[in-house]
Design an enzyme around this catalytic site. Sequence first.
Site, PDB file in Angstrom:
ATOM      1  N   HIS A 121      -2.191  26.292   2.223  1.00  0.00           N
ATOM      2  CA  HIS A 121      -3.160  26.783   0.974  1.00  0.00           C
ATOM      3  C   HIS A 121      -4.187  27.711   1.527  1.00  0.00           C
ATOM      4  O   HIS A 121      -4.432  27.855   2.633  1.00  0.00           O
ATOM      5  CB  HIS A 121      -3.908  25.483   0.614  1.00  0.00           C
ATOM      6  N   ASP A 198      -3.985  19.593   7.058  1.00  0.00           N
ATOM      7  CA  ASP A 198      -4.517  19.405   5.819  1.00  0.00           C
ATOM      8  C   ASP A 198      -3.541  18.466   5.161  1.00  0.00           C
ATOM      9  O   ASP A 198      -2.445  18.730   4.903  1.00  0.00           O
ATOM     10  CB  ASP A 198      -4.044  20.920   5.137  1.00  0.00           C
ATOM     11  N   GLN A 201      -2.134  16.993   0.108  1.00  0.00           N
ATOM     12  CA  GLN A 201      -1.155  16.616  -0.668  1.00  0.00           C
ATOM     13  C   GLN A 201      -0.358  15.588  -0.074  1.00  0.00           C
ATOM     14  O   GLN A 201       0.749  15.200  -0.762  1.00  0.00           O
ATOM     15  CB  GLN A 201      -0.078  17.885  -0.785  1.00  0.00           C
ATOM     16  N   LYS A 224      -7.382  14.306  -5.316  1.00  0.00           N
ATOM     17  CA  LYS A 224      -6.019  14.100  -5.160  1.00  0.00           C
ATOM     18  C   LYS A 224      -5.159  12.401  -5.289  1.00  0.00           C
ATOM     19  O   LYS A 224      -4.321  12.388  -5.609  1.00  0.00           O
ATOM     20  CB  LYS A 224      -5.394  14.835  -3.993  1.00  0.00           C
ATOM     21  N   CYS A 362      -2.683  28.951  -5.181  1.00  0.00           N
ATOM     22  CA  CYS A 362      -3.423  29.177  -3.978  1.00  0.00           C
ATOM     23  C   CYS A 362      -2.627  29.275  -2.659  1.00  0.00           C
ATOM     24  O   CYS A 362      -2.943  28.688  -1.481  1.00  0.00           O
ATOM     25  CB  CYS A 362      -4.544  28.150  -3.854  1.00  0.00           C
TER      26      CYS A 362
END
Length: 404
Positions: A121, A198, A201, A224, A362
Amino acid sequence: MDIEKIRDDFPILKREVSGRPLIYLDNAATSQTPRCVVNHIADTYYRVNANVHRGVHTLSQEATDAHEAARRRVQQFIGAASPSEIIFTRGTTEAINLVASSFGDEFLHDGDEVILTVMEHHADIVPWQLLQRRRKIKLRVVPINERGELQLDVYKQLFNERTRLVGVAQVSNVLGTINPVREMIAYAHSQGVPVLVDGAQAIPHLRVNVQDLDADFYAFSAHKIYGPTGIGILYGKEKWLDAMPPYQGGGEMIAHVDFSGTTFGELPFKFEAGTPDYVGTAAFASALDYVDSIGLEAIAAHENELMRYTTAQMEQIEGMRIFGTSPHKSSVISFLVDGIHHYDMGMLLDKLGVAVRTGHHCAQPLMTSLGIEGTVRVSFAMYNTRAEADAFIAALHRVVKMFR
């Protein structure tokens, strides 16, 4: 899972769009928020709204207790060793910026290198490019294969004596690919290199234990995983956080201030300048309780079944191109249909009551590597149903027919 009972907890799912029942399939961007979380926010404002820490009056102490209880709740949810390793931020983006700034200023020098992946991202690309303005560092990039999986042989070849950090998404927000971060971390550590993950997700779909992964840093956002917006988490191993300088200066993060100099507070407060969103942190703890009451494993199984069912239906459409076909993927489907621009597809689906995401998500370097400008992205959550999947497929067929 009692899906209808779960759906009752999300009042927004009862609204209509363009005269049709809302089918919300944009969960990778932001999940919806259950009633219990919104009620928690209202209750905090109406009952316990006072600035945290240092206050001696009852409301301040109660708000402080709830804020720090939320920190311990996050610690428990991700398996961190200590609550002092949990830093509250505004989101995944700020968490990664914190590492790029503080870790970068302390440990990266001219000529040093950071390994990223082509599926990152922008939040895990741009902060390192900003660091390049202060340090002449080099970014090395791991490519993907035709299924959207990282090429681990190339990953290992990118390491050298100047490698200082690896940044990798646990789950791609475009491809849905679940990356083998445990293996990647183990190899990086064998080379003496820390890893930033990261997890934006991953956290809504996978059971994460940061100690089991052995991650040095792990970042994610509350919105999220059914929590409020504007709250994020940076987990960092204490040895790294202790060695890193503060990210921002101000109140809360100090031990003593004088015009002759300042000494900084202990972890985690050294990285939390100013008044925190203590309302949001307490509400986020409520969201985590809600997820655990249903069971993350049950949620993931439901979402994955919907993804497989929907993918099978989509593959029957002429001209369909699905990006990200790894057998190890989360509940995201990015696609294009030949002859239909992704924006046109998204707008027409919206007119049929179906909310999807369109564009580059993104992740423009990934789009460049795929040779496209953008995709349509469908992403599932616990409250989505097979009936909604069928309605999406019917709407998709209707849009395709308009262009044929």
